[in-house]
Design an enzyme around this catalytic site. Sequence first.
Site, PDB file in Angstrom:
ATOM      1  CG  ASP A  51      -0.673  -0.078   2.533  1.00 23.54           C
ATOM      2  OD1 ASP A  51       1.061  -0.108   2.396  1.00 23.54           O
ATOM      3  OD2 ASP A  51      -1.079  -0.358   3.573  1.00 23.54           O
ATOM      4  CB  SER A  52       4.208   1.713  -0.409  1.00 22.00           C
ATOM      5  OG  SER A  52       5.079   0.385  -0.710  1.00 22.00           O
ATOM      6  CG  ASP A  90       0.003  -3.796   2.040  1.00 17.54           C
ATOM      7  OD1 ASP A  90       0.893  -5.319   2.664  1.00 17.54           O
ATOM      8  OD2 ASP A  90       1.416  -3.760   1.738  1.00 17.54           O
ATOM      9  CE  LYS A 120       3.410  -6.104   4.279  1.00 19.03           C
ATOM     10  NZ  LYS A 120       2.692  -4.732   4.609  1.00 19.03           N
ATOM     11  CD  GLU A 122       0.300  -1.319   8.240  1.00 14.86           C
ATOM     12  OE1 GLU A 122      -0.175  -0.755   9.148  1.00 14.86           O
ATOM     13  OE2 GLU A 122       1.020  -1.327   6.537  1.00 14.86           O
ATOM     14  CD  GLU A 189       7.820  -0.787   7.900  1.00 13.74           C
ATOM     15  OE1 GLU A 189       6.879  -0.960   7.578  1.00 13.74           O
ATOM     16  OE2 GLU A 189       7.735   0.726   7.529  1.00 13.74           O
TER      17      GLU A 189
HETATM   18  O1  KIV Z   1       3.239  -1.288   1.803  1.00  9.42           O
HETATM   19  C1  KIV Z   1       4.758  -1.462   1.266  1.00  9.42           C
HETATM   20  O2  KIV Z   1       5.289  -1.452   0.848  1.00  9.42           O
HETATM   21  C2  KIV Z   1       4.967  -2.457   2.525  1.00  9.42           C
HETATM   22  C3  KIV Z   1       6.258  -2.216   2.837  1.00  9.42           C
HETATM   23  C4  KIV Z   1       7.115  -1.579   3.401  1.00  9.42           C
HETATM   24  C5  KIV Z   1       7.181  -3.684   3.402  1.00  9.42           C
HETATM   25  O3  KIV Z   1       4.001  -2.670   3.772  1.00  9.42           O
END
Ligand code: KIV
Length: 271
Positions: A51-52, A90, A120, A122, A189
């Site tokens: 989600d980056s 994510d 993924k 969090e 992280e």
């Molecule tokens: O969204 C992302 O890029 C991440 C990484 C920083 C692990 O979750």
Amino acid sequence: MSTESKVRVVTTHVLSEMKHHGEKIAMLTAYDYSMARILDEAGIDVMLVGDSASNVMAGHSSTLPITLDQMIYHACSVVRAVKRALVVVDLPFGTYQGNSRLALESAIRIMKESGADAVKMEGGVEILESVNRILSAGVPVMGHLGLMPQSIHKFGTYVVRAQEPDEVEKLVSDAHALEQAGCFAIVLEKIPAQLGQRVSQELRIPVIGIGAGAGVDGQVLVSHDMLGITQEFSPRFLRRYHNLYAEMKGAFQGYIRDVKSQDFPNEREQY
Ligand code: KIV
């Protein structure tokens, strides 16, 4: 046997074997077809549709605004390019926290519409009900603890996490809870290296670090950061392998110069 048929396709089982054989896992982010193709051909083990994308692709200042539809769009583009890597997507902010039914629907949409391999999420015990429900539907889940960018407004800062004993104990017990639930791996992280090593040693599943030191089972970075396309983000854990910002800017300037001077197109570049 053709070269193609010799390629080892990365599964969650392969990642587990890698940990047990001491082979480090290399993971990077991808959000589009062209980058994913290069990464896959380079031999990356895990591709994260992170989600980056909210930051590096859309220019937001946090990961919170990106939507499920947008994540699925990125995931579809990546999956089309990948032959070997495990593709993890994510679950974006607001699609799983506090509502396990919504979590399951979100995960199923990602898997069905993009063809990705895993999701993924969090969080620790707070999201366990959602994790359990997704896992019971047969969707592999990667956990994410330590600095959790989707909770930035709760913490207010991106400083190193788990420096106080109570936070350390919570992170360790969350990691065990995620493993017991059936997660196939966990991202840690921005935490002290010693803690990363401790979690990796205590868990049977792979622990992949970003700013979690060398004692974990693998590493992940945001591709745009390690390529030097992004400029403003410079945490200590980031190793830049290139300065693509400068190289791309130079190429664009060269093109502009050639168009203006009428050097481009030349005789051989036209019909
Ligand atoms: O969204 C992302 O890029 C991440 C990484 C920083 C692990 O979750």
